[in-house]
Design a protein around this motif. Structure first.
Motif, short mmCIF file in Angstrom:
data_model
loop_
_atom_site.label_atom_id
_atom_site.label_comp_id
_atom_site.label_asym_id
_atom_site.label_seq_id
_atom_site.Cartn_x
_atom_site.Cartn_y
_atom_site.Cartn_z
N LEU A 548 0.85 -1.19 0.00
CA LEU A 548 0.00 0.00 0.00
C LEU A 548 0.89 1.24 0.00
O LEU A 548 1.80 1.35 0.83
CB LEU A 548 -0.93 0.01 1.22
N VAL A 549 0.61 2.14 -0.92
CA VAL A 549 1.29 3.43 -1.00
C VAL A 549 0.23 4.52 -0.91
O VAL A 549 -0.82 4.43 -1.56
CB VAL A 549 2.08 3.58 -2.32
N ALA A 550 0.50 5.53 -0.09
CA ALA A 550 -0.46 6.63 0.08
C ALA A 550 0.20 7.95 -0.29
O ALA A 550 1.31 8.24 0.16
CB ALA A 550 -0.97 6.68 1.51
N GLY A 551 -0.46 8.74 -1.11
CA GLY A 551 0.01 10.08 -1.48
C GLY A 551 -0.77 11.13 -0.71
O GLY A 551 -2.00 11.20 -0.80
N ILE A 552 -0.06 11.92 0.09
CA ILE A 552 -0.69 12.96 0.92
C ILE A 552 -0.42 14.32 0.28
O ILE A 552 0.68 14.59 -0.20
CB ILE A 552 -0.10 12.95 2.35
N ASN A 553 -1.43 15.16 0.27
CA ASN A 553 -1.28 16.54 -0.23
C ASN A 553 -0.81 16.58 -1.68
O ASN A 553 0.07 17.35 -2.05
CB ASN A 553 -0.29 17.31 0.66
N ALA A 554 -1.41 15.74 -2.53
CA ALA A 554 -1.03 15.71 -3.94
C ALA A 554 -1.57 16.91 -4.72
O ALA A 554 -1.09 17.21 -5.81
CB ALA A 554 -1.55 14.42 -4.59
N ASP A 555 -2.55 17.62 -4.15
CA ASP A 555 -3.20 18.70 -4.89
C ASP A 555 -2.32 19.93 -5.09
O ASP A 555 -2.63 20.78 -5.91
CB ASP A 555 -4.48 19.15 -4.16
N SER A 556 -1.24 20.04 -4.32
CA SER A 556 -0.45 21.27 -4.34
C SER A 556 0.11 21.57 -5.73
O SER A 556 0.38 22.73 -6.05
CB SER A 556 0.71 21.18 -3.34
N ALA A 557 0.29 20.55 -6.58
CA ALA A 557 0.86 20.79 -7.90
C ALA A 557 -0.19 20.82 -9.01
O ALA A 557 0.15 21.06 -10.18
CB ALA A 557 1.90 19.70 -8.21
N LEU A 558 -1.46 20.59 -8.68
CA LEU A 558 -2.47 20.51 -9.73
C LEU A 558 -2.69 21.84 -10.43
O LEU A 558 -2.97 21.88 -11.64
CB LEU A 558 -3.81 20.02 -9.14
N PHE A 559 -2.59 22.94 -9.70
CA PHE A 559 -2.90 24.24 -10.28
C PHE A 559 -1.72 25.20 -10.18
O PHE A 559 -1.89 26.41 -10.06
CB PHE A 559 -4.14 24.84 -9.57
N GLY A 581 3.42 -3.76 -4.53
CA GLY A 581 3.10 -4.97 -5.28
C GLY A 581 4.20 -5.48 -6.18
O GLY A 581 3.92 -6.12 -7.19
N ARG A 582 5.45 -5.22 -5.83
CA ARG A 582 6.55 -5.68 -6.69
C ARG A 582 6.78 -7.19 -6.54
O ARG A 582 7.40 -7.80 -7.40
CB ARG A 582 7.82 -4.89 -6.36
N ASP A 583 6.29 -7.75 -5.45
CA ASP A 583 6.28 -9.21 -5.32
C ASP A 583 5.01 -9.71 -6.01
O ASP A 583 3.89 -9.36 -5.62
CB ASP A 583 6.27 -9.60 -3.84
N ALA A 584 5.17 -10.54 -7.04
CA ALA A 584 4.03 -10.96 -7.85
C ALA A 584 2.96 -11.65 -7.03
O ALA A 584 1.76 -11.54 -7.32
CB ALA A 584 4.50 -11.89 -8.98
N ALA A 585 3.36 -12.34 -5.95
CA ALA A 585 2.38 -13.05 -5.12
C ALA A 585 1.44 -12.09 -4.40
O ALA A 585 0.32 -12.46 -4.04
CB ALA A 585 3.11 -13.93 -4.10
N GLN A 586 1.88 -10.84 -4.19
CA GLN A 586 1.06 -9.87 -3.46
C GLN A 586 0.51 -8.78 -4.36
O GLN A 586 -0.20 -7.90 -3.89
CB GLN A 586 1.89 -9.22 -2.35
N SER A 587 0.86 -8.81 -5.65
CA SER A 587 0.54 -7.67 -6.51
C SER A 587 -0.96 -7.46 -6.67
O SER A 587 -1.43 -6.34 -6.87
CB SER A 587 1.18 -7.85 -7.89
N GLY A 588 -1.76 -8.55 -6.57
CA GLY A 588 -3.20 -8.39 -6.75
C GLY A 588 -3.84 -7.56 -5.66
O GLY A 588 -4.89 -6.96 -5.88
N ALA A 589 -3.22 -7.50 -4.49
CA ALA A 589 -3.78 -6.74 -3.37
C ALA A 589 -3.17 -5.35 -3.25
O ALA A 589 -3.53 -4.59 -2.36
CB ALA A 589 -3.57 -7.51 -2.06
N ALA A 590 -2.23 -5.00 -4.12
CA ALA A 590 -1.51 -3.73 -4.01
C ALA A 590 -2.42 -2.56 -4.38
O ALA A 590 -3.20 -2.65 -5.33
CB ALA A 590 -0.28 -3.74 -4.89
#
Length: 733
Positions: A548-559, A581-590
């Motif tokens: 799981l990867v989370a991006g916080i405050n991504a809006d600062s570059a939109l405008f 999900g770079r491990d193929a066994a877990q990629s479906g849940a990434a």
């Protein structure tokens, strides 16, 4: 008999000193020879550019100084290297000496002949002791632990026959690094003196890549066959690596942008990993693009190899090719130096070049092992509790991952605890007294730190203006997210029953030597459950347990006002998503979670499909309509002065005096304006944008403008000017 060598010494472009200085010598010096020469009251290192038998017209022997000494323990810098340096100086509007001498290791500039001889003797002894007892096995049968995928094999085959730069567009996790390793193997096996240059955008990516290259190639080619070149090394380490590359004992050089100028006499392959990264563009001194110079250098090296092969065919049988014997090219093949640009999100310039047919584009859309790319989930912050920094559904999802023994990554591209400390009674903010920027609040050491000039103070006990004790942070940085996550996940347990561990990786936490390697090792070993960090964690790393990867405050570059901001944001989020999900066994849940206030923005629609070609096509249409790069060409004239008035006055005078220059009718000069952060370290900064629809016209105009700029410096209105510089192909305006 006397000779009159032209010697290049380190002189900045704005100094007005000519491209080369003439000295006397009793010896005929080869072009590229390193010498020590007197310059004023000092003795400096120089590079011989030419060595005529007659002095320049009007110059007498009494007007010249003699070369002090020759560093005869080193072979001369070859013609290809000098041509690349000459091109870089001309194209980026810098002095030849500034570029040439900056490309050499700093410690080399201080060494005399005796000191250098001792260094070389110690190096030869170390190489002899490290040499393998038996002949190295260079077959490297099936290295890497797995067979190549069909996409990787096709990419390698296409690279071997390519006659143009190759753009490897590969999804994150598609195995681009293995392609680099196999391509390197093929080059090294082609001859006893061949060399490879592998470039990465940032220092923090070198340890991981260095380990893989050493593991793969040192058993076959000996210790010392892989060296690094980057600014994080000590002067002695940089000198040692440079000498290894220059003398040919190093077969592989891994480095950041400075490595594009490394002296590599047997260069046959240049790899530019994450070629889209802005770090390849220098922002100080000679503002060159290492990616673009890599493409040019491959062309120059290929031309030199072809010329050498032609001379070999027409000359006596014993004539060697440049860079040594045994290049491995067949009788009918043209020897080449290939350049491979790799990225999951190529720069729009490279993508456009491939569309035009100037680059060969190779696609690797599949992940190794058949794994899938992470699913994108947009979190609409309009529907979350007021004041929530991290959405409750995201925190819950992270808790579930940790309980299963998986890892999470949280991206926030702002270090420190908060960007500003403020008093809400009187309006005081933690501004820097030396810059037009705010000092960042760092809670761990209770300091206010300016990230532009470095000025640091302890956090005041009360507001300096009104005495209010209630001063509070505004905004969020990685320190604050780390603290909040530790609290939110305090009750979450790992599979072994131990509490979840949150760690942070940014420029502050990796400041000490060796700290980066320690933190990466902790993540790879599973000691860390959640890693919070800036963009340094989003590129190149192979984290096998992150789902799981989370991006916080991504809006600062939109405008943002910068037309490149959408490209950078898309690349950053897509690269960050690729860590999951770079491990193929877990990629479906990434999954990739992005918190946004604008979930309907079109950028997120293409990001959700991982559809970079669609995003690039849309952006290129907008760029073409606006005449922006790659459809137009730009340069910035920047001026630093004691006051903003002087900086802008210099720029305005330069614009007025450009009226009669060649091709002025094809050039647009915009009004002088302050930079976004107009004052840094008590120096005011201003800039003027120069634009043209023709790269050639822009270059000829800038060359003709140089003497005018030197003259403008002496104008009364420009008194107080500190420096000026031309930035060709700027990345930020």
């Amino acid at each position: 008999m006397a000779f009159w060598p032209s010697v290049i010494v380190a002189t900045p472009a704005h100094s007005g000193v000519g491209a080369s200085l003439t000295y006397r010598s009793e010896l005929l010096l080869a072009p590229g020879a390193l010498v020590r020469v007197p310059l004023g009251s000092r003795e400096v290192l120089g590079v011989v550019w030419d060595c005529p038998t007659q002095p320049p017209e009007g110059l007498t022997e009494a007007q010249t100084k003699a070369v002090a000494s020759v560093l005869d323990g080193l072979p001369p810098l070859n013609g290809s290297w000098r041509q690349v340096v000459r091109f870089a100086a001309q194209y980026y509007q810098r002095s030849l000496g500034e570029v040439a001498l900056a490309a050499l290791p700093p410690q080399l500039r201080e060494l005399g002949n005796d000191q250098l001889a001792r260094r070389l003797k110690r190096r030869a002894k170390a190489l002899a002791s490290a040499a393998p007892a038996a002949e190295p096995d260079t077959t490297l049968a099936r290295p890497g632990g797995h067979d190549l995928s069909a996409e990787q094999a096709e990419a390698l085959q296409a690279l071997a026959t390519a006659t143009a730069p190759v753009l490897l567009y590969g999804a994150t996790g598609s195995g681009k690094t293995e392609v680099y390793l196999r391509a390197t193997q093929q080059v090294l096996q082609a001859g006893a003196h061949t060399q490879v240059l592998v470039m990465v955008p940032e220092i923090n990516l070198t340890p991981q890549l260095e380990a893989r290259f050493r593991e793969r190639f040192e058993p076959a080619f000996g210790a010392g066959s892989v060296v690094c070149l980057h600014s994080g090394m000590t002067p002695a380490q940089r000198l040692s690596s440079w000498l290894a590359a220059h003398t040919g004992s190093a077969r592989i050089v891994l480095g950041t942008r400075m490595a594009v100028f490394a002296s590599l006499p047997g260069l046959r392959l240049i790899v530019v990993d994450e070629e889209h990264d802005p770090s390849y563009k220098s922002q100080e001194g000679a503002r060159y693009s290492a990616r673009d110079l890599a493409v040019y250098r491959a062309k120059v090296e290929s031309e030199a190899l072809a010329a050498g092969a032609a001379a070999l065919r027409s000359g006596p049988p014993q004539s060697p090719l440049p860079g040594g014997e045994g290049t491995g090219e067949g009788e009918g093949e043209k020897p080449r130096c290939h350049v491979l640009l790799g990225s999951a999100t190529p720069s729009l310039e490279s993508w456009h070049a491939a569309d035009q047919g100037r680059y060969v584009r190779l696609a690797m859309p599949g992940r190794i092992g058949g794994g899938s790319l992470p699913r994108l989930r947009l979190v609409d912050m309009n529907h979350q509790p007021k004041g929530a920094v991290l959405a409750p559904p995201l925190v819950a999802a992270m808790g579930e991952r940790i309980a299963r023994g998986e890892q999470c990554l949280v991206l926030l591209n702002r270090r420190g605890y908060a960007p500003v400390l403020a008093c809400h009674d009187c309006g005081w903010k933690s501004g820097c007294p030396h810059c037009s920027a705010y000092r960042v609040f760092h809670k761990l050491d209770r300091t206010l730190r300016c990230h532009h000039c470095g000025f640091t103070e302890r956090v005041p006990r009360a507001c300096p203006d009104c005495g209010n004790l209630d001063i509070s942070p505004v905004g969020r940085g990685t320190e604050q997210i780390e603290e909040q996550l530790a609290g939110l996940l305090a009750d979450v347990k790992r599979p072994d029953g131990s509490p979840a561990r949150v760690a942070r990786m940014d420029a502050d936490s990796t400041r000490l030597k060796g700290s980066l390697e320690i933190q990466l090792a902790a993540l790879h070993s599973g000691e860390v459950d959640v890693l919070v960090g800036t963009q340094m964690i989003a590129k190149g790393h192979d984290f096998r347990r992150i789902t799981l990867v989370a991006g916080i405050n991504a809006d600062s570059a939109l405008f943002a006002s910068d037309y490149r901001a959408p490209e950078r944001l898309f690349a950053l989020l897509m690269q960050a998503a690729g860590r999951a999900g770079r491990d193929a066994a877990q990629s479906g849940a990434a999954e990739m979670w992005v918190q946004t206030w604008y979930p309907q923005h079109p950028l997120f629609a293409t990001l959700k499909k991982h559809d970079y070609p669609a995003f690039a096509a849309e952006q290129l249409i907008e760029r073409e309509q606006a005449g922006m790069p790659p459809y137009g060409f730009q340069a910035l004239l920047r001026a630093d002065a004691r006051t903003q008035q002087v900086a802008q006055a210099f720029l305005n005078i330069a614009a007025e005096q450009a009226a009669g220059l060649p091709l002025r009718d094809q050039i647009t000069l915009y009004p002088a304006v302050p930079l976004t952060i107009q004052r840094v370290a008590n120096v005011e900064r201003a800039q003027m944008l120069v634009e043209s629809a023709s790269r050639g016209a822009l270059q000829r105009f800038l060359s003709a403008w140089q003497p005018v700029l030197h003259g403008c410096r002496s104008a009364p209105e420009a008194r107080g000017l500190v420096r000026w510089a031309v930035d060709v192909d700027p990345l930020s305006i």
